[in-house]
Every structure is written in structure tokens, then in C-alpha cells.
Design an enzyme around this catalytic site. Structure first.
Site, PDB file in Angstrom:
ATOM      1  N   LYS A  99      15.356  18.866  -7.906  1.00  8.96           N
ATOM      2  CA  LYS A  99      15.467  18.716  -6.450  1.00  8.96           C
ATOM      3  C   LYS A  99      14.141  19.113  -5.831  1.00  8.96           C
ATOM      4  CE  LYS A  99      18.955  17.621  -3.701  1.00  8.96           C
ATOM      5  NZ  LYS A  99      20.030  16.676  -3.998  1.00  8.96           N
TER       6      LYS A  99
ATOM      7  N   GLY B 157      31.588   7.935   7.751  1.00  6.84           N
ATOM      8  CA  GLY B 157      30.159   7.634   7.769  1.00  6.84           C
ATOM      9  C   GLY B 157      29.842   6.521   6.781  1.00  6.84           C
ATOM     10  N   ASN B 158      28.640   6.579   6.220  1.00  4.88           N
ATOM     11  CA  ASN B 158      28.201   5.511   5.309  1.00  4.88           C
ATOM     12  C   ASN B 158      29.154   5.340   4.133  1.00  4.88           C
ATOM     13  OD1 ASN B 158      25.892   4.871   6.777  1.00  4.88           O
ATOM     14  ND2 ASN B 158      24.759   6.564   5.858  1.00  4.88           N
ATOM     15  N   VAL B 159      29.580   6.457   3.543  1.00  5.46           N
ATOM     16  CA  VAL B 159      30.483   6.369   2.392  1.00  5.46           C
ATOM     17  C   VAL B 159      31.925   6.176   2.860  1.00  5.46           C
ATOM     18  CG1 VAL B 159      31.364   7.544   0.349  1.00  5.46           C
ATOM     19  CG2 VAL B 159      28.968   7.828   0.983  1.00  5.46           C
TER      20      VAL B 159
ATOM     21  N   GLY C  97      35.992  11.760   7.833  1.00  3.86           N
ATOM     22  CA  GLY C  97      34.596  11.324   7.899  1.00  3.86           C
ATOM     23  C   GLY C  97      34.449   9.853   7.553  1.00  3.86           C
TER      24      GLY C  97
ATOM     25  N   TYR D  85      33.393   4.997   5.510  1.00  2.00           N
ATOM     26  CA  TYR D  85      33.852   3.717   6.069  1.00  2.00           C
ATOM     27  C   TYR D  85      33.935   2.632   4.976  1.00  2.00           C
ATOM     28  CZ  TYR D  85      35.224   0.456   9.612  1.00  2.00           C
ATOM     29  OH  TYR D  85      35.978  -0.422  10.346  1.00  2.00           O
TER      30      TYR D  85
HETATM   31  P1  NAD Z   1      27.314  10.331   6.895  1.00  2.00           P
HETATM   32  O1  NAD Z   1      26.499  11.350   7.627  1.00  2.00           O
HETATM   33  O2  NAD Z   1      26.965   8.889   6.990  1.00  2.00           O
HETATM   34  O3  NAD Z   1      28.854  10.464   7.340  1.00  2.00           O
HETATM   35  C1  NAD Z   1      29.522  11.676   7.508  1.00  2.00           C
HETATM   36  C2  NAD Z   1      30.585  11.428   8.583  1.00  2.00           C
HETATM   37  O4  NAD Z   1      31.462  12.543   8.613  1.00  2.00           O
HETATM   38  C3  NAD Z   1      29.971  11.294   9.981  1.00  2.00           C
HETATM   39  O5  NAD Z   1      30.436  10.100  10.582  1.00  2.00           O
HETATM   40  C4  NAD Z   1      30.461  12.557  10.698  1.00  2.00           C
HETATM   41  O6  NAD Z   1      30.692  12.338  12.072  1.00  2.00           O
HETATM   42  C5  NAD Z   1      31.746  12.840   9.957  1.00  2.00           C
HETATM   43  N1  NAD Z   1      32.200  14.237  10.012  1.00  2.00           N
HETATM   44  C6  NAD Z   1      31.490  15.357   9.811  1.00  2.00           C
HETATM   45  N2  NAD Z   1      32.275  16.447   9.930  1.00  2.00           N
HETATM   46  C7  NAD Z   1      33.508  15.995  10.228  1.00  2.00           C
HETATM   47  C8  NAD Z   1      34.759  16.629  10.489  1.00  2.00           C
HETATM   48  N3  NAD Z   1      34.902  17.962  10.473  1.00  2.00           N
HETATM   49  N4  NAD Z   1      35.837  15.852  10.763  1.00  2.00           N
HETATM   50  C9  NAD Z   1      35.723  14.500  10.791  1.00  2.00           C
HETATM   51  N5  NAD Z   1      34.565  13.855  10.551  1.00  2.00           N
HETATM   52  C10 NAD Z   1      33.479  14.586  10.279  1.00  2.00           C
HETATM   53  O7  NAD Z   1      27.332  10.836   5.376  1.00  2.00           O
HETATM   54  P2  NAD Z   1      27.659   9.961   4.085  1.00  2.00           P
HETATM   55  O8  NAD Z   1      26.397   9.435   3.517  1.00  2.00           O
HETATM   56  O9  NAD Z   1      28.797   9.058   4.386  1.00  2.00           O
HETATM   57  O10 NAD Z   1      28.142  11.111   3.086  1.00  2.00           O
HETATM   58  C11 NAD Z   1      29.405  11.733   3.259  1.00  2.00           C
HETATM   59  C12 NAD Z   1      29.531  12.906   2.294  1.00  2.00           C
HETATM   60  O11 NAD Z   1      29.389  12.449   0.963  1.00  2.00           O
HETATM   61  C13 NAD Z   1      28.458  13.985   2.487  1.00  2.00           C
HETATM   62  O12 NAD Z   1      29.019  15.252   2.172  1.00  2.00           O
HETATM   63  C14 NAD Z   1      27.424  13.628   1.439  1.00  2.00           C
HETATM   64  O13 NAD Z   1      26.678  14.749   1.023  1.00  2.00           O
HETATM   65  C15 NAD Z   1      28.321  13.133   0.316  1.00  2.00           C
HETATM   66  N6  NAD Z   1      27.650  12.191  -0.599  1.00  2.00           N
HETATM   67  C16 NAD Z   1      27.092  11.057  -0.115  1.00  2.00           C
HETATM   68  C17 NAD Z   1      26.474  10.178  -0.989  1.00  2.00           C
HETATM   69  C18 NAD Z   1      25.856   8.893  -0.505  1.00  2.00           C
HETATM   70  O14 NAD Z   1      25.538   8.028  -1.332  1.00  2.00           O
HETATM   71  N7  NAD Z   1      25.688   8.712   0.799  1.00  2.00           N
HETATM   72  C19 NAD Z   1      26.441  10.458  -2.371  1.00  2.00           C
HETATM   73  C20 NAD Z   1      27.062  11.629  -2.839  1.00  2.00           C
HETATM   74  C21 NAD Z   1      27.663  12.493  -1.941  1.00  2.00           C
END
Ligand code: NAD
Length: 339
Positions: free
Chosen positions: A78, A176-178, A174, A180
Site C-alpha cells: 500500500k 455507490g459505484n459498487v 450504500g 448500485y
Molecule cells: P462509493 O463512495 O461509490 O459509494 C458508497 C456509498 O455509500 C455512497 O453512495 C454513500 O452515500 C453511501 N453511504 C455511506 N455511508 C452510508 C450509510 N451509513 N448509510 C447508507 N449509505 C451510506 O464507494 P464504492 O466504490 O461503491 O465502495 C463501497 C464500499 O466497498 C467501500 O467500503 C469500499 O471501500 C468497498 N470496496 C470497493 C471496491 C471498488 O471496486 N470500488 C473494491 C473493494 C471494496
């Protein structure tokens, strides 16, 4: 410093500074037994340099475990760049970081993480080939969602006796990207979706496009459902929330879902099957690692499906040992890394 490295079983710690660009960077290499260390680069404000180093070390260790159980020929590493109060030229700072990575001769490969973007990776790529998740390679989130979907099916099989998700009630925290992208796949599989997000627009979209039921953020964890899917922030399963859960299983993408290791035992005692977060959410890492190695999309998709096999293996061990899947996963990873 050496005591901290020993405690985290860190192989190496590299530091650099560049007054011209304001770069102050740390690269923590945890374990390279299975291959070169791969892990994201954070660009955040830290209260002091020690906490930045500790963050890099802790996260590098997590990457070794994740890569090992994902069946990748990668180690864990990291990077942390301490975000200055003011930076004149962000591109120049990331280019300087690229030159630093190049000095490590491929022992560390970087990727997007909190505070960095694909555009930053493009700057790094001007000086080293040991970089992933550039603009050309794209967002790994859809691959993370694909892996979580496969993991949810394995979890449903282990806990509910069928991998068919049709008619199950699944609560997603949540969107977000994942979250949805996952909601779309679950909807296509016939799941009844219960969703929350701090962003009302995301919830509204899921209600309109996927027929989801909106749930207030504060109420989601206590909502009766078959599978709870945390896709927001970490630490969501803690001493306060774990007693409120009304689900048969927890299987989501969020990193570090357990506020402390003992929460896994509480879940186990309550009969709630927990999919270890770093196993089920490894799809993004699998994508960037295999893409970096030049693997085909077909090979990458096939490897993503192995997440469900790994989880099934972990659940079987946990059931035989009457232990928690989280502890079984850690033991399995440690055998691969040190055995
Ligand atoms: P993102 O920031 O796109 O989405 C996170 C969503 O969660 C946001 O829309 C936010 O408003 C919502 N959120 C936060 N706290 C909340 C709560 N208390 N109640 C309801 N909604 C809430 O992040 P992402 O890329 O979708 O990643 C989501 C999680 O998965 C994170 O913990 C990230 O570390 C983990 N992750 C992501 C990836 C990846 O490829 N993006 C890979 C491994 C792990």
C-alpha cells in the site's frame, strides 16, 4: 519503527520526499511470497507522519490476505501520499511518485484508492509501468460488484440451502459505484431490494429503475431481511449494531465491516453467516491484477467466479470447526503467506 514492522510482519518500508513537488510518500510492502506487492495509493491528510506510516502498514497487510485468498500471484502493499495543505501542481506530484515507484523495480504496483483517481494513475504511468487502474483500464467497481454477486449466491447456498436468489429480501446499505451495480444484478435475479443511501438521489433511482423499497439509513441494519449487504463505509458491524441485525447472513462489498475481530464471533453465536469482506470484495483487485498481466476479459470473468468457490470452502471449514468464517479466512490466508 522496527517493532511496528515486526508486529505487522512487514517486509519493507520505503519513504521519499521531494521538496520541488511537495511529495511525501510511504510505500509499505507487506509480503511478496506469492508475487509483487499490489495495492492502492491513498492521498489523504494525516494528523502526523506516524499515523500515515501506520495506515500504510495496516492496509498493506490486508492486501496480502486479500490477494492470497483471491488466488492471485500477487503480494500485498500500500502507498500513502501525505496530502499537503496546498499543492501547486498535482500532476507533477504524482509524476514524482511514479519515479519513486520505478526505483523499486516492480516490487510494488500501485492502483487507485481513497483520494486518488485514474487521472493520477495516468500521471504515474508516464514514469513507470508498475501502475494499474489508469483511465484506459477503467473503473474496477463493476468487477467488485460481479464478485460480490457470486459471493451472495454462495452465501445463500450455505445459509439458506439454495443459490437461487429469486424472491429473497436483500437489504443494501450504500448505492455507490459498487452498491448500485450490484443492486442491478440482484434485481435481474428476482430479488426484493431494500435500499438506503445518504444520497437521496441514488435511492430514488433504485426505486424507479429497480422497484426497490427505500429504507431510512438509520433503520436499514435492523430491517428484517434474508441477506444484509453493506456497501457503504467500514466499521458498520460493531458492538452497538450487531445485536440489532435481523438477517440470516451478511455479505457485502464494504472494506473492514467488522469494527473488531470479536464481532465475527458474536455474529456466529447469533446464527448469522458472515462473508469475510476481503474475500467477497476481491473482484476489483482480481480485475486490476489480471488486467495488468494482460489476461483476457474471459479469463478475468472466470477468475471472478472463483470467489464463490473460495467462500464455499471457508463456510465448510467454519461449519466443521464451529468457528466463524472470518477466523477461518485469516487462518487460510496465513497458511498461504507463511505456511
Ligand atoms: P462509493 O463512495 O461509490 O459509494 C458508497 C456509498 O455509500 C455512497 O453512495 C454513500 O452515500 C453511501 N453511504 C455511506 N455511508 C452510508 C450509510 N451509513 N448509510 C447508507 N449509505 C451510506 O464507494 P464504492 O466504490 O461503491 O465502495 C463501497 C464500499 O466497498 C467501500 O467500503 C469500499 O471501500 C468497498 N470496496 C470497493 C471496491 C471498488 O471496486 N470500488 C473494491 C473493494 C471494496
Amino acid at each position: 519503527m522496527f517493532a511496528m514492522m515486526e508486529a505487522a510482519r512487514l517486509e519493507a518500508l520505503h519513504l521519499t520526499q521531494d521538496p520541488d513537488t511537495g511529495l511525501k510518500a510511504i510505500i509499505a510492502i507487506h509480503n511478496t511470497r506469492l508475487g509483487p506487492a499490489l495495492g492502492g495509493c491513498r492521498y489523504l491528510v494525516y494528523p502526523d507522519e506516524q499515523s500515515a506510516i501506520r495506515d500504510a502498514a495496516r492496509l498493506a497487510q490486508g492486501m496480502s490476505y486479500k490477494a492470497a485468498l483471491a488466488g492471485l500471484q500477487q503480494g500485498g502493499g500500500k502507498a500513502v501520499i501525505i496530502r499537503p495543505a496546498h499543492v501547486d501542481n498535482r500532476a507533477a506530484l504524482f509524476e514524482a511518485f511514479g519515479r519513486f515507484i520505478e526505483t523499486l523495480n516492480g516490487r510494488y504496483i500501485t492502483a487507485v484508492d481513497s483520494g486518488t483517481s485514474s487521472a493520477d494513475m495516468d500521471c504515474i504511468a508516464q514514469h513507470t509501468q508498475h501502475v494499474t487502474s489508469t483511465t484506459e483500464e477503467g473503473d474496477p467497481s463493476p468487477h467488485t460488484a460481479m464478485g460480490v454477486f457470486a459471493g451472495i449466491r454462495a452465501t445463500a447456498m450455505a445459509r439458506l440451502g439454495s443459490a437461487d436468489l429469486q424472491g429473497l429480501r436483500v437489504a443494501i446499505q450504500g448505492l455507490g459505484n459498487v452498491g448500485y451495480a450490484l443492486a442491478e444484478q440482484l434485481h435481474a435475479a428476482g430479488v426484493e431490494l431494500l435500499v438506503s443511501d445518504l444520497d437521496r438521489g441514488r435511492v430514488q433511482l433504485a426505486v424507479e429503475q429497480l422497484g426497490a423499497h427505500a429504507v431510512a439509513s438509520a433503520a436499514l441494519l435492523a430491517t428484517p431481511c434474508d441477506i444484509l449487504v453493506p456497501c457503504g463505509l467500514g466499521g458498520v458491524l460493531n458492538g452497538e449494531t450487531v445485536g440489532q441485525l435481523r438477517c440470516s447472513a451478511v455479505a457485502g462489498a464494504a472494506n473492514n465491516q467488522l469494527a473488531s475481530a470479536d464481532i465475527a464471533d458474536t455474529l456466529q453465536a447469533r446464527g448469522i453467516l458472515y462473508a469475510p469482506d476481503y474475500v467477497i470484495n476481491a473482484g476489483g483487485l482480481i480485475y486490476v491484477a489480471l488486467r495488468h498481466r494482460g489476461e483476457s476479459p474471459v479469463a478475468i470473468t472466470a477468475h471472478l467466479q472463483q470467489i464463490s468457490l473460495r467462500l464455499t470452502e471457508i463456510y465448510a471449514h467454519a461449519q466443521a470447526d464451529k468457528g466463524s468464517p472470518a477466523r477461518v479466512a485469516d487462518a487460510l490466508a496465513e497458511r498461504l503467506l507463511y505456511g
